[in-house]
Design a protein around this motif. Sequence first.
Motif, PDB file in Angstrom:
ATOM      1  N   GLY A   1      29.542  33.581  31.803  1.00 28.94           N
ATOM      2  CA  GLY A   1      29.978  34.631  32.721  1.00 28.94           C
ATOM      3  C   GLY A   1      31.083  34.116  33.626  1.00 28.94           C
ATOM      4  N   THR A   2      31.382  34.902  34.633  1.00 24.55           N
ATOM      5  CA  THR A   2      32.473  34.567  35.555  1.00 24.55           C
ATOM      6  C   THR A   2      32.297  33.178  36.162  1.00 24.55           C
ATOM      7  N   THR A   3      31.085  32.880  36.593  1.00 19.33           N
ATOM      8  CA  THR A   3      30.831  31.600  37.264  1.00 19.33           C
ATOM      9  C   THR A   3      31.187  30.446  36.344  1.00 19.33           C
ATOM     10  N   GLU A   4      30.716  30.503  35.120  1.00 18.75           N
ATOM     11  CA  GLU A   4      31.000  29.408  34.205  1.00 18.75           C
ATOM     12  C   GLU A   4      32.496  29.359  33.854  1.00 18.75           C
TER      13      GLU A   4
ATOM     14  N   GLU B   1      36.498  35.954  48.705  1.00 23.70           N
ATOM     15  CA  GLU B   1      35.978  35.491  47.408  1.00 23.70           C
ATOM     16  C   GLU B   1      34.458  35.500  47.357  1.00 23.70           C
ATOM     17  N   HIS B   2      33.945  35.738  46.174  1.00 21.72           N
ATOM     18  CA  HIS B   2      32.530  35.533  45.854  1.00 21.72           C
ATOM     19  C   HIS B   2      32.275  34.025  45.854  1.00 21.72           C
ATOM     20  N   HIS B   3      31.057  33.605  46.145  1.00 19.00           N
ATOM     21  CA  HIS B   3      30.761  32.166  46.204  1.00 19.00           C
ATOM     22  C   HIS B   3      31.193  31.438  44.931  1.00 19.00           C
ATOM     23  N   SER B   4      31.184  32.154  43.817  1.00 17.68           N
ATOM     24  CA  SER B   4      31.553  31.492  42.554  1.00 17.68           C
ATOM     25  C   SER B   4      33.031  31.110  42.516  1.00 17.68           C
ATOM     26  N   ASN B   5      33.832  31.685  43.403  1.00 22.43           N
ATOM     27  CA  ASN B   5      35.245  31.298  43.476  1.00 22.43           C
ATOM     28  C   ASN B   5      35.530  30.538  44.772  1.00 22.43           C
TER      29      ASN B   5
ATOM     30  N   VAL C   1      41.954  34.043  43.097  1.00 25.10           N
ATOM     31  CA  VAL C   1      41.821  35.278  43.872  1.00 25.10           C
ATOM     32  C   VAL C   1      41.017  36.316  43.104  1.00 25.10           C
ATOM     33  N   VAL C   2      40.240  37.072  43.864  1.00 24.98           N
ATOM     34  CA  VAL C   2      39.400  38.103  43.253  1.00 24.98           C
ATOM     35  C   VAL C   2      40.234  39.365  43.015  1.00 24.98           C
ATOM     36  N   HIS C   3      40.030  40.010  41.881  1.00 27.81           N
ATOM     37  CA  HIS C   3      40.778  41.242  41.583  1.00 27.81           C
ATOM     38  C   HIS C   3      40.217  42.402  42.413  1.00 27.81           C
ATOM     39  N   VAL C   4      38.886  42.602  42.289  1.00 29.16           N
ATOM     40  CA  VAL C   4      38.199  43.615  43.104  1.00 29.16           C
ATOM     41  C   VAL C   4      37.059  42.924  43.841  1.00 29.16           C
ATOM     42  N   SER C   5      37.041  43.057  45.159  1.00 30.10           N
ATOM     43  CA  SER C   5      36.001  42.395  45.955  1.00 30.10           C
ATOM     44  C   SER C   5      34.659  43.087  45.781  1.00 30.10           C
ATOM     45  N   ASN C   6      33.627  42.306  45.471  1.00 30.02           N
ATOM     46  CA  ASN C   6      32.309  42.903  45.304  1.00 30.02           C
ATOM     47  C   ASN C   6      31.703  43.308  46.641  1.00 30.02           C
ATOM     48  N   ALA C   7      32.134  42.665  47.738  1.00 27.55           N
ATOM     49  CA  ALA C   7      31.531  42.944  49.039  1.00 27.55           C
ATOM     50  C   ALA C   7      32.243  44.073  49.772  1.00 27.55           C
TER      51      ALA C   7
ATOM     52  N   VAL D   1      42.257  34.586  38.211  1.00 26.64           N
ATOM     53  CA  VAL D   1      41.750  35.842  38.773  1.00 26.64           C
ATOM     54  C   VAL D   1      40.281  36.004  38.419  1.00 26.64           C
ATOM     55  N   ASP D   2      39.472  36.260  39.453  1.00 26.68           N
ATOM     56  CA  ASP D   2      38.062  36.596  39.256  1.00 26.68           C
ATOM     57  C   ASP D   2      38.012  38.098  39.005  1.00 26.68           C
ATOM     58  N   GLY D   3      37.808  38.463  37.748  1.00 24.17           N
ATOM     59  CA  GLY D   3      37.847  39.873  37.383  1.00 24.17           C
ATOM     60  C   GLY D   3      36.477  40.506  37.200  1.00 24.17           C
ATOM     61  N   ALA D   4      35.446  39.849  37.732  1.00 24.75           N
ATOM     62  CA  ALA D   4      34.065  40.325  37.498  1.00 24.75           C
ATOM     63  C   ALA D   4      33.899  41.806  37.831  1.00 24.75           C
ATOM     64  N   GLN D   5      34.498  42.234  38.964  1.00 26.96           N
ATOM     65  CA  GLN D   5      34.278  43.616  39.404  1.00 26.96           C
ATOM     66  C   GLN D   5      35.390  44.560  38.964  1.00 26.96           C
ATOM     67  N   ALA D   6      36.468  44.004  38.433  1.00 25.56           N
ATOM     68  CA  ALA D   6      37.560  44.886  38.006  1.00 25.56           C
ATOM     69  C   ALA D   6      37.293  45.421  36.607  1.00 25.56           C
TER      70      ALA D   6
ATOM     71  N   PHE E   1      35.503  36.902  33.617  1.00 25.22           N
ATOM     72  CA  PHE E   1      34.634  38.079  33.767  1.00 25.22           C
ATOM     73  C   PHE E   1      33.269  37.884  33.109  1.00 25.22           C
ATOM     74  N   SER E   2      32.357  38.821  33.431  1.00 28.23           N
ATOM     75  CA  SER E   2      30.951  38.742  33.003  1.00 28.23           C
ATOM     76  C   SER E   2      30.562  39.987  32.221  1.00 28.23           C
ATOM     77  N   GLY E   3      29.827  39.804  31.134  1.00 33.13           N
ATOM     78  CA  GLY E   3      29.375  40.945  30.336  1.00 33.13           C
ATOM     79  C   GLY E   3      28.475  41.904  31.103  1.00 33.13           C
ATOM     80  N   HIS E   4      27.593  41.356  31.919  1.00 31.12           N
ATOM     81  CA  HIS E   4      26.569  42.218  32.535  1.00 31.12           C
ATOM     82  C   HIS E   4      27.118  43.147  33.612  1.00 31.12           C
ATOM     83  N   LYS E   5      28.344  42.878  34.087  1.00 26.90           N
ATOM     84  CA  LYS E   5      28.943  43.790  35.077  1.00 26.90           C
ATOM     85  C   LYS E   5      29.627  44.958  34.370  1.00 26.90           C
ATOM     86  N   MET E   6      29.868  44.800  33.057  1.00 23.25           N
ATOM     87  CA  MET E   6      30.617  45.825  32.320  1.00 23.25           C
ATOM     88  C   MET E   6      29.741  46.461  31.225  1.00 23.25           C
TER      89      MET E   6
HETATM   90  N1  PMP Z   1      32.807  37.352  41.274  1.00 25.42           N
HETATM   91  C1  PMP Z   1      32.470  38.554  41.721  1.00 25.42           C
HETATM   92  C2  PMP Z   1      33.479  39.380  42.451  1.00 25.42           C
HETATM   93  C3  PMP Z   1      31.178  39.024  41.503  1.00 25.42           C
HETATM   94  O1  PMP Z   1      30.826  40.231  41.951  1.00 25.42           O
HETATM   95  C4  PMP Z   1      30.255  38.220  40.798  1.00 25.42           C
HETATM   96  C5  PMP Z   1      28.831  38.682  40.579  1.00 25.42           C
HETATM   97  N2  PMP Z   1      28.233  39.249  41.693  1.00 25.42           N
HETATM   98  C6  PMP Z   1      30.671  36.978  40.343  1.00 25.42           C
HETATM   99  C7  PMP Z   1      31.958  36.582  40.586  1.00 25.42           C
HETATM  100  C8  PMP Z   1      29.756  36.067  39.583  1.00 25.42           C
HETATM  101  O2  PMP Z   1      29.436  36.614  38.366  1.00 25.42           O
HETATM  102  P1  PMP Z   1      28.302  35.969  37.450  1.00 25.42           P
HETATM  103  O3  PMP Z   1      27.105  35.805  38.346  1.00 25.42           O
HETATM  104  O4  PMP Z   1      28.088  36.980  36.388  1.00 25.42           O
HETATM  105  O5  PMP Z   1      28.818  34.674  36.953  1.00 25.42           O
END
Ligand code: PMP
Length: 416
Positions: A103-106, A132-136, A180-186, A209-214, A232-237
């Motif tokens: 996923g995005t984190t990895e 940024e999400h903690h993963s970035n 940089v995040v494309h779309v902020s999850n927060a 680009v962190d595209g998880a939410q885009a 990006f991550s499969g489970h968000k899409m």
């Molecule tokens: N970035 C953003 C903007 C997210 O919303 C998320 C998931 N909440 C992540 C990264 C991390 O995604 P994942 O846990 O699927 O690796």
Amino acid sequence: MNESAQVICPPALDVGKIRADFPILQRTVHGKPLVYFDTGASAQRPRQVIETIDDFYRNHNANIHRGVHTLSQEATDLYEQARLKTAGFINAPSAEEIVFTRGTTESINLVAHSFVRPRLQPGDEILISWMEHHSNIVPWQMLCEETGAVLKVVPMNQRGELEMGALVDMLSARVKLLGVVHVSNALGTINPIADICTLAKQHGIPVLVDGAQAMPHQRVDVQALGCDFYCFSGHKMYGPTGIGALWGKAEHLQAMTPYQGGGEMIRHVTFEKSTFNEAPGKFEAGTPNIAGAIGMGAAVDYLQKLGMENVAAWEAQLLAYGTEKLSQIEGFRMIGTAAQKAGVMSFVLGDIHANDVGTIIDLHGVAIRTGHHCAMPVVQFFGLPATARASLGIYNTFEEIDILAEALEKTVGMFD
Ligand code: PMP
């Protein structure tokens, strides 16, 4: 739906038909129909994804790439087709530029270790944004601690928009990556990625680009964006968990050394030395999440069929309606009011703790997320311990927003 909703254009999507594709939407929670506003954390899956995975395990399951038998070849074909579909979905020039990850984190960690780490000297800089999400954030912090590089943060304004002037001032030859995040999850902010990439390029800075939410909300075209890496991550899409992807420019992937060794990623092994596969194989050590990748391919098919422009348009209507509707509730304050915003409504409700809001409205069958949304600096920026967040998906409706509003009004009533 109230009167104001009726003046909104009819949807380009047949939401009734979409809802029928999602079996989980049939269930009840505390005796009420499930109203799911937590797609930002993880989307629900349509039957097309569930059935694809089911079919794989029932009819084609085998390990990939190594086998000469029929099942192994079928599984390999399905897995590689999923790579092709994923590449097409983001307009990647080639399927070889898609690395399947967890996923995005990895994906971000892979870039940190295989691309950035070998280029870092003490005093170099990595630039990220405040939203940024903690993963970035955390992978870069870890890398900076290890190498003596410095993590710099581009500020944002009270609406939750990046300070572009500050970003320009922070770009220099010392910066070895801009993440940089494309779309902020927060906050829901959609960042101007193409402009950011143009600016970064003037200094030769690669952009991740962190595209998880885009990915689930708008059309993503990595070539038009001009970035170097897209995660990006499969489970968000609307796909499975445990699968996602890294898109990287071929020249980068070819130059990068893998950071996980093992089976699948090698060409030749002796005790003296091993040689690696070409990308993307060299980054997919071990048996991958085969069913997950195939399931993500089915999610891509599903979204392609709906049309991402239609998805974006529908969610924009829901967001506009929800913003107006919720704003009428006593004590409601939206956190994140960027001019360019995707389907995220992060909010506080007077002095009521977000966790109380989430727990109470769950009793009405309404699922939202509460807390810091893995973006602690964002809630700290607004001086809050937490926010409540209703995030939108393709299956949400105006009626569900009315139910959310009603549940929030009842919550306020309990604290009066
Ligand atoms: N970035 C953003 C903007 C997210 O919303 C998320 C998931 N909440 C992540 C990264 C991390 O995604 P994942 O846990 O699927 O690796």
